[in-house]
Scaffold this motif. Structure first.
Motif, PDB file in Angstrom:
ATOM      1  N   THR A 185       4.856   7.539   4.363  1.00 58.61           N
ATOM      2  CA  THR A 185       4.355   6.550   3.413  1.00 58.61           C
ATOM      3  C   THR A 185       5.380   6.245   2.329  1.00 58.61           C
ATOM      4  O   THR A 185       6.304   7.027   2.076  1.00 58.61           O
ATOM      5  CB  THR A 185       3.063   7.038   2.747  1.00 58.61           C
ATOM      6  OG1 THR A 185       3.366   8.160   1.911  1.00 58.61           O
ATOM      7  CG2 THR A 185       2.023   7.450   3.784  1.00 58.61           C
TER       8      THR A 185
ATOM      9  N   ALA B 297       0.176   3.617   3.011  1.00 57.73           N
ATOM     10  CA  ALA B 297       0.311   3.150   4.388  1.00 57.73           C
ATOM     11  C   ALA B 297       1.673   3.561   4.929  1.00 57.73           C
ATOM     12  O   ALA B 297       2.617   3.829   4.173  1.00 57.73           O
ATOM     13  CB  ALA B 297       0.146   1.640   4.454  1.00 57.73           C
ATOM     14  N   ASP B 298       1.789   3.623   6.247  1.00 56.21           N
ATOM     15  CA  ASP B 298       3.071   3.939   6.864  1.00 56.21           C
ATOM     16  C   ASP B 298       4.095   2.890   6.425  1.00 56.21           C
ATOM     17  O   ASP B 298       3.835   1.676   6.479  1.00 56.21           O
ATOM     18  CB  ASP B 298       2.928   3.932   8.383  1.00 56.21           C
ATOM     19  CG  ASP B 298       4.126   4.575   9.101  1.00 56.21           C
ATOM     20  OD1 ASP B 298       5.245   4.505   8.566  1.00 56.21           O
ATOM     21  OD2 ASP B 298       3.922   5.135  10.182  1.00 56.21           O
TER      22      ASP B 298
ATOM     23  N   ASP C 122       0.854  -1.186   0.000  1.00 57.33           N
ATOM     24  CA  ASP C 122       0.000   0.000   0.000  1.00 57.33           C
ATOM     25  C   ASP C 122       0.888   1.233   0.000  1.00 57.33           C
ATOM     26  O   ASP C 122       1.608   1.480   0.973  1.00 57.33           O
ATOM     27  CB  ASP C 122      -0.906  -0.022   1.231  1.00 57.33           C
ATOM     28  CG  ASP C 122      -1.905   1.135   1.258  1.00 57.33           C
ATOM     29  OD1 ASP C 122      -1.777   2.067   0.431  1.00 57.33           O
ATOM     30  OD2 ASP C 122      -2.799   1.113   2.120  1.00 57.33           O
TER      31      ASP C 122
END
Length: 528
Positions: free
Chosen positions: A98, A82-83, A79
């Motif tokens: 990210t 996402a982090d 992703d």
């Protein structure tokens, strides 16, 4: 479109056959319409460059990293928003950060190569990709908050390569081979992070210095930031894949979508791909630079035009040659727009020649007037600023979109890829012996596990990075403003510039923060 083969010959007419050179190709549609080899791959043995020769492509490597991220995201294997700690939990900098910010150069991380310099480790001294990554992962303070500004750094792509490797479950070299090289038939492209690795057909790198040529040297392992070697045919295949927008049926078009800052301001960088505008046409482009190697990879999608340049000479200036090629091939159909009046009076224009200093960051901006506008230097970052009218100048082609708005004084409001400041004419103080002595001492930085020494020499100040391994670890300092100094060191092939802003406690010098183009505000504390 004009005669492209003739345009290539004109473009490289300044390269003598007995000098280093390179190879270049132009694509129109799905065909190569021109390709040429220039100069020598080895000066020592008079071996010419050939169309099958290999070159380090340096930061053009980042295009493959961006594509691999786009492919894995499309497949649902990672992703982008996402982090990054979901894949790289060792990342110690406060988050979230990210993968999209890492690949879009807006994550704010300190560049590991620049941190190595602050340790006194120059680029000719071997350090592995693991060394650089470990240093970056250990940092608890960023250069700036994620999304605040665009700053081009290499470590962000080392981390992206690490994320790709962990997602695929193979070393990065094997992962990118599985995702891209094998499907496209790119058999001549590989990671070469160790300068001692034997690589057939690799042109030698050269730097012109004092009227002659010397070998370029580079010993840092840069992996996904710039470690690939390739040849012309493989990069033609890669150019055509970007034209098609997919690899092995998996879309890569996310590469070409502009990133944004946290406030929504668009950048001119996608996922490992620069997004520029030339006379109203969008240009997808990435350059590459290592000492003695230069590369450029570009597409103009509206004209279905592609360009590849690989060179083994330091002065190749691939971005300038790309713009010149666009003029030679498309100039008649895309005339240059009229240049607006600057909107400034003669006195203000004259006063723009010189050095200006940001009161907050202490960073200098040196401007020079030209017939077409202004050229600039911001800590080694070259700018070509064209007038936009009403006292505004802009360089939208550079890595960081830069806008300079001139007020009377002159006073400059500068937006450098989201890094904003107010610049005033430099007014360096005259230092006495006592002033210089007040700065002398030893300074430590626990975050980098290193120390610096500031000392007097020949009536000036010098800062030594780490132990005295070599002359380039010593940075002569010139005053810019009160407690603010600028230094420049290096030699042709790799020059570094830094700003030191000293801090005081009770009137006594207590430490400083040091910045470069790719690293901001690293704190050193005085211990002696």
């Amino acid at each position: 479109m004009t005669d492209v083969d003739a345009a290539l010959a004109t473009l490289f007419s300044d390269w003598a056959p007995d000098e280093p050179g390179g190879v270049a190709a132009v694509l129109h549609g799905d065909r190569v319409v021109a390709r040429r080899a220039f100069g020598l791959a080895s000066l020592e043995h008079a071996i010419p460059n050939t169309l099958s020769g290999r070159f380090h492509i340096a930061s053009v490597t980042k295009t493959f990293v961006g594509a691999a991220l786009a492919m894995l995201a499309h497949q649902g294997r990672l992703d982008l928003d996402a982090d990054a700690r979901a894949i790289i939990p060792e990342l110690a900098v406060p988050g979230p950060i990210t993968l999209r910010r890492l690949a879009g150069m807006t994550a704010g991380l300190r560049d590991a190569m620049e941190m190595m310099k602050l340790r006194g480790v120059w680029y000719r001294y071997p350090r592995s990709e693991a060394d650089l990554t470990a240093l970056a992962l250990a940092q608890t303070e960023p250069s700036y908050p994620a999304g605040e500004r665009y700053v081009y750094t290499n470590i962000q792509f080392n981390l992206c390569a690490l994320a790709i490797a962990r997602t695929v479950g193979k070393p990065f070299s094997a992962a990118v081979d599985e995702l891209i090289f094998t499907p496209l038939g790119m058999t001549r492209t590989l990671i070469r992070d160790d300068p001692e690795t034997m690589t057939d057909g690799l042109a030698n790198p050269y730097i012109k210095d004092a009227g002659g040529w010397r070998r370029g040297a580079w010993a840092f392992g840069v992996s996904g930031a710039g470690g690939l070697v390739s040849d012309l045919d493989d990069l033609i295949r890669w150019n055509l894949a970007l034209r098609d927008g997919s690899v092995n049926g998996v879309p890569i078009v996310a590469m070409t979508e502009r990133g944004t800052l946290a406030d929504g301001t668009p950048t001119n960088y996608g996922l490992g791909l620069g997004i520029r505008t030339w006379r109203g046409l969008t240009v997808w482009v990435h350059g590459g630079s290592l000492p003695g190697y230069k590369a450029n990879f570009a597409r103009v999608p509206a004209r279905d035009l592609g360009f590849v340049l690989l060179s083994n000479r330091e002065d190749a200036d691939p971005y300038a040659r790309l713009r010149r090629l666009l003029e030679l091939t498309l100039g008649e159909s895309v005339p240059a727009p009229p240049v607006p009046d600057t909107g400034l009076d003669a006195a203000t224009l004259k006063a723009l020649d010189g050095t200006f200093v940001d009161a907050i960051s202490g960073e200098p901006l040196t401007l020079t007037r030209t017939e077409s506008g202004l050229t600039g230097d911001k800590l080694g970052f070259a700018l070509s600023l064209a007038p936009q009218g009403k006292g505004v100048f802009r360089d939208g082609w550079a890595n960081a979109d830069t806008i300079v708005r001139v007020e009377s004084g002159p006073r400059l409001h500068v937006d450098f890829g989201g890094q904003r400041g107010v610049y005033l004419p430099a007014n360096p103080p005259t230092l006495t012996d006592a002033d210089r002595a007040a700065y002398a001492g030893r300074y430590v930085c626990p975050a980098l596990a290193t120390e610096h020494t500031v000392f007097e020499r020949d009536g000036g100040l010098v800062v030594r990075f780490g132990p005295a391994y070599h002359e380039e670890a010593e940075l002569p300092l010139a005053p810019l403003a009160a407690d603010t100094f600028h230094g420049k060191t290096g030699r042709p092939g790799w020059v570094s510039q830094h700003v030191l802003r000293f801090t005081r406690a009770g009137g006594v010098v207590a430490g400083y923060r040091i910045s470069s183009d790719r690293l901001k505000d690293v704190a050193f504390v005085r211990v002696v």
